[in-house]
Design a protein around this motif. Structure first.
Motif, PDB file in Angstrom:
ATOM      1  N   ALA A   1     -17.253 -70.571  24.504  1.00  0.00           N
ATOM      2  CA  ALA A   1     -18.569 -70.064  24.896  1.00  0.00           C
ATOM      3  C   ALA A   1     -18.716 -70.051  26.411  1.00  0.00           C
ATOM      4  CB  ALA A   1     -19.663 -70.916  24.255  1.00  0.00           C
ATOM      5  N   ASP A   2     -18.235 -71.098  27.067  1.00  0.00           N
ATOM      6  CA  ASP A   2     -18.306 -71.171  28.525  1.00  0.00           C
ATOM      7  C   ASP A   2     -17.451 -70.086  29.173  1.00  0.00           C
ATOM      8  OD1 ASP A   2     -18.937 -72.442  31.104  1.00  0.00           O
ATOM      9  OD2 ASP A   2     -16.829 -73.045  31.079  1.00  0.00           O
ATOM     10  N   LEU A   3     -16.230 -69.874  28.669  1.00  0.00           N
ATOM     11  CA  LEU A   3     -15.363 -68.842  29.239  1.00  0.00           C
ATOM     12  C   LEU A   3     -15.938 -67.449  29.008  1.00  0.00           C
ATOM     13  CD1 LEU A   3     -11.828 -70.252  28.318  1.00  0.00           C
ATOM     14  CD2 LEU A   3     -12.863 -70.146  30.586  1.00  0.00           C
ATOM     15  N   ARG A   4     -16.589 -67.260  27.887  1.00  0.00           N
ATOM     16  CA  ARG A   4     -17.258 -65.966  27.661  1.00  0.00           C
ATOM     17  C   ARG A   4     -18.406 -65.786  28.645  1.00  0.00           C
ATOM     18  NH1 ARG A   4     -15.955 -67.113  21.920  1.00  0.00           N
ATOM     19  NH2 ARG A   4     -14.414 -65.525  21.334  1.00  0.00           N
ATOM     20  N   ALA A   5     -19.159 -66.845  28.897  1.00  0.00           N
ATOM     21  CA  ALA A   5     -20.271 -66.755  29.846  1.00  0.00           C
ATOM     22  C   ALA A   5     -19.766 -66.464  31.258  1.00  0.00           C
ATOM     23  CB  ALA A   5     -21.073 -68.059  29.825  1.00  0.00           C
ATOM     24  N   ARG A   6     -18.590 -66.968  31.586  1.00  0.00           N
ATOM     25  CA  ARG A   6     -17.994 -66.714  32.903  1.00  0.00           C
ATOM     26  C   ARG A   6     -17.359 -65.329  32.995  1.00  0.00           C
ATOM     27  NH1 ARG A   6     -14.394 -72.068  34.475  1.00  0.00           N
ATOM     28  NH2 ARG A   6     -15.632 -73.642  33.374  1.00  0.00           N
ATOM     29  N   GLY A   7     -17.201 -64.655  31.876  1.00  0.00           N
ATOM     30  CA  GLY A   7     -16.524 -63.360  31.873  1.00  0.00           C
ATOM     31  C   GLY A   7     -15.024 -63.463  31.736  1.00  0.00           C
ATOM     32  N   ALA A   8     -14.497 -64.674  31.537  1.00  0.00           N
ATOM     33  CA  ALA A   8     -13.052 -64.846  31.409  1.00  0.00           C
ATOM     34  C   ALA A   8     -12.546 -64.340  30.057  1.00  0.00           C
ATOM     35  CB  ALA A   8     -12.677 -66.315  31.589  1.00  0.00           C
ATOM     36  N   ILE A   9     -13.408 -64.363  29.049  1.00  0.00           N
ATOM     37  CA  ILE A   9     -13.092 -63.828  27.723  1.00  0.00           C
ATOM     38  C   ILE A   9     -13.998 -62.636  27.477  1.00  0.00           C
ATOM     39  CG2 ILE A   9     -13.162 -64.276  25.240  1.00  0.00           C
ATOM     40  CD1 ILE A   9     -12.441 -67.161  25.812  1.00  0.00           C
ATOM     41  N   GLY A  10     -13.375 -61.511  27.197  1.00  0.00           N
ATOM     42  CA  GLY A  10     -14.111 -60.294  26.888  1.00  0.00           C
ATOM     43  C   GLY A  10     -13.896 -59.879  25.452  1.00  0.00           C
ATOM     44  N   PRO A  11     -14.415 -58.728  25.066  1.00  0.00           N
ATOM     45  CA  PRO A  11     -14.311 -58.295  23.662  1.00  0.00           C
ATOM     46  C   PRO A  11     -12.893 -58.043  23.198  1.00  0.00           C
ATOM     47  CG  PRO A  11     -15.269 -56.561  25.035  1.00  0.00           C
ATOM     48  CD  PRO A  11     -15.232 -57.794  25.867  1.00  0.00           C
ATOM     49  N   HIS A  12     -11.964 -57.803  24.126  1.00  0.00           N
ATOM     50  CA  HIS A  12     -10.586 -57.495  23.729  1.00  0.00           C
ATOM     51  C   HIS A  12      -9.609 -58.632  24.050  1.00  0.00           C
ATOM     52  CE1 HIS A  12     -11.949 -53.491  22.852  1.00  0.00           C
ATOM     53  NE2 HIS A  12     -12.376 -53.321  24.088  1.00  0.00           N
ATOM     54  N   THR A  13     -10.105 -59.771  24.519  1.00  0.00           N
ATOM     55  CA  THR A  13      -9.241 -60.908  24.816  1.00  0.00           C
ATOM     56  C   THR A  13      -8.721 -61.530  23.523  1.00  0.00           C
ATOM     57  OG1 THR A  13     -10.540 -61.404  26.808  1.00  0.00           O
ATOM     58  CG2 THR A  13      -9.101 -63.159  25.961  1.00  0.00           C
ATOM     59  N   ARG A  14      -7.416 -61.781  23.477  1.00  0.00           N
ATOM     60  CA  ARG A  14      -6.852 -62.524  22.345  1.00  0.00           C
ATOM     61  C   ARG A  14      -6.878 -64.006  22.698  1.00  0.00           C
ATOM     62  NH1 ARG A  14      -1.616 -60.065  19.349  1.00  0.00           N
ATOM     63  NH2 ARG A  14      -2.258 -61.715  17.907  1.00  0.00           N
ATOM     64  N   VAL A  15      -7.608 -64.768  21.916  1.00  0.00           N
ATOM     65  CA  VAL A  15      -7.736 -66.212  22.124  1.00  0.00           C
ATOM     66  C   VAL A  15      -6.853 -66.909  21.091  1.00  0.00           C
ATOM     67  CG1 VAL A  15      -9.282 -68.186  22.153  1.00  0.00           C
ATOM     68  CG2 VAL A  15     -10.086 -65.961  22.994  1.00  0.00           C
ATOM     69  N   VAL A  16      -5.890 -67.668  21.583  1.00  0.00           N
ATOM     70  CA  VAL A  16      -4.909 -68.320  20.715  1.00  0.00           C
ATOM     71  C   VAL A  16      -5.047 -69.833  20.868  1.00  0.00           C
ATOM     72  CG1 VAL A  16      -2.449 -68.634  20.243  1.00  0.00           C
ATOM     73  CG2 VAL A  16      -3.324 -66.371  20.855  1.00  0.00           C
ATOM     74  N   ALA A  17      -5.258 -70.521  19.754  1.00  0.00           N
ATOM     75  CA  ALA A  17      -5.289 -71.978  19.754  1.00  0.00           C
ATOM     76  C   ALA A  17      -3.863 -72.513  19.792  1.00  0.00           C
ATOM     77  CB  ALA A  17      -6.022 -72.484  18.518  1.00  0.00           C
ATOM     78  N   VAL A  18      -3.599 -73.426  20.735  1.00  0.00           N
ATOM     79  CA  VAL A  18      -2.270 -74.016  20.886  1.00  0.00           C
ATOM     80  C   VAL A  18      -2.411 -75.530  20.978  1.00  0.00           C
ATOM     81  CG1 VAL A  18      -1.208 -71.967  21.933  1.00  0.00           C
ATOM     82  CG2 VAL A  18      -2.315 -73.667  23.393  1.00  0.00           C
ATOM     83  N   SER A  19      -1.277 -76.195  21.144  1.00  0.00           N
ATOM     84  CA  SER A  19      -1.226 -77.656  21.139  1.00  0.00           C
ATOM     85  C   SER A  19      -1.830 -78.198  19.840  1.00  0.00           C
ATOM     86  CB  SER A  19      -1.953 -78.233  22.367  1.00  0.00           C
ATOM     87  OG  SER A  19      -1.669 -79.599  22.532  1.00  0.00           O
ATOM     88  N   LEU A  20      -1.517 -77.534  18.738  1.00  0.00           N
ATOM     89  CA  LEU A  20      -2.131 -77.856  17.451  1.00  0.00           C
ATOM     90  C   LEU A  20      -1.433 -79.040  16.785  1.00  0.00           C
ATOM     91  CD1 LEU A  20      -2.444 -74.176  16.250  1.00  0.00           C
ATOM     92  CD2 LEU A  20      -4.368 -75.707  16.713  1.00  0.00           C
TER      93      LEU A  20
END
Length: 264
Positions: free
Chosen positions: A211-230
């Motif tokens: 949510a914070d990265l989206r508010a900063r504009g770092a994540i947009g509608p086409h950004t692929r967000v991948v969970a790692v260090s699982l």
């Protein structure tokens, strides 16, 4: 940009060989579900952490820069540098290689490099920007990962070519910084449903950071967000996938290739 996910797991991998929890039992019973330590190969020339180099299903002979996030041995494993020497003994000389990252990670590797190996060392600290030998431009940001322990690094996150944000082994919140809109965000999700912990994200922290990265504009509608260090603190795969999907994120298996939509 092409990003090969060599590993997407935590330091103990998934399944943990000592663990028989529900998540580890599922991972053992499901072909292709096992995850090695988080490590990625970018464009065939930049190896970001070495924890899963031993499991790589693609050759690493075109790597020109090894970039470390910090000096914990599941990330800065120096053994691949010795294997590189073995290749030279069989086939001849080696091309130049740059080893970059926090000073503590570089120090961990120095004894694993032969005196005549054409290796250069690039120490990085938070705030540094560098053009790497791989051709990539990186910006180093501070990670929340044992920041006062000099044996760790201090640990770093990386902006790579304003396209990839590599943000694993870090707690929440992330440091205040200006960000471009990334195509790929690889974000720590080590602690699943565990209580909050300052050195890693759990799933609640993961959601808050997105949510914070989206508010900063770092994540947009086409950004692929991948969970790692699982780790197995997360629920078994189908449940984790459903949870992440609600957050606009995913957890593809080790070996997945992510390809940029941008031309050129």
């Amino acid at each position: 940009m092409e990003i090969r996910l060599l590993g997407t797991g935590s330091g103990d991998g998934w399944p943990n060989p000592w663990c028989t929890c529900r998540s580890c039992t599922w991972a053992r019973a499901t072909p292709g579900a096992a995850r090695g330590q988080t490590s990625v190969l970018v464009d065939g020339t930049l190896l970001l952490d070495t924890g899963s180099a031993r499991r790589a299903t693609v050759p690493l002979d075109t790597v020109r820069t090894v970039l470390f996030t910090h000096a914990h041995p599941d990330h800065a494993d120096p053994q691949p540098l010795l294997w590189r020497q073995a290749r030279a003994a069989r086939e001849g000389g080696l091309p130049p290689l740059e080893i970059a990252g926090p000073p503590a990670a570089l120090d961990l590797c120095r004894d694993w490099v032969a005196p005549d190996d054409p290796v250069t060392w690039t120490p990085l600290r938070a705030g540094d920007q560098a053009r790497l030998a791989s051709g990539h431009r990186v910006r180093a940001l501070p990670a929340r990962h044992w920041p006062q322990d000099p044996h760790v690094g201090p640990a770093l996150l990386y902006d790579v070519d304003a396209t990839l944000f590599a943000a694993w082994d870090t707690g929440a919140p992330l440091p205040e910084a200006e960000h471009p809109t990334y195509e790929f965000v690889l974000l720590d999700c080590n602690n699943g449903f565990l209580p909050p912990y300052p050195e890693h994200h759990n799933l609640a922290d993961f959601a808050a950071t997105l949510a914070d990265l989206r508010a900063r504009g770092a994540i947009g509608p086409h950004t692929r967000v991948v969970a790692v260090s699982l780790s197995c603190a997360n629920p078994p795969g189908p449940e984790l996938d459903a949870h992440l999907s609600r957050l606009g994120a995913e957890a593809p298996p080790d070996g997945t290739l992510l390809v940029s939509r941008r031309a050129g």
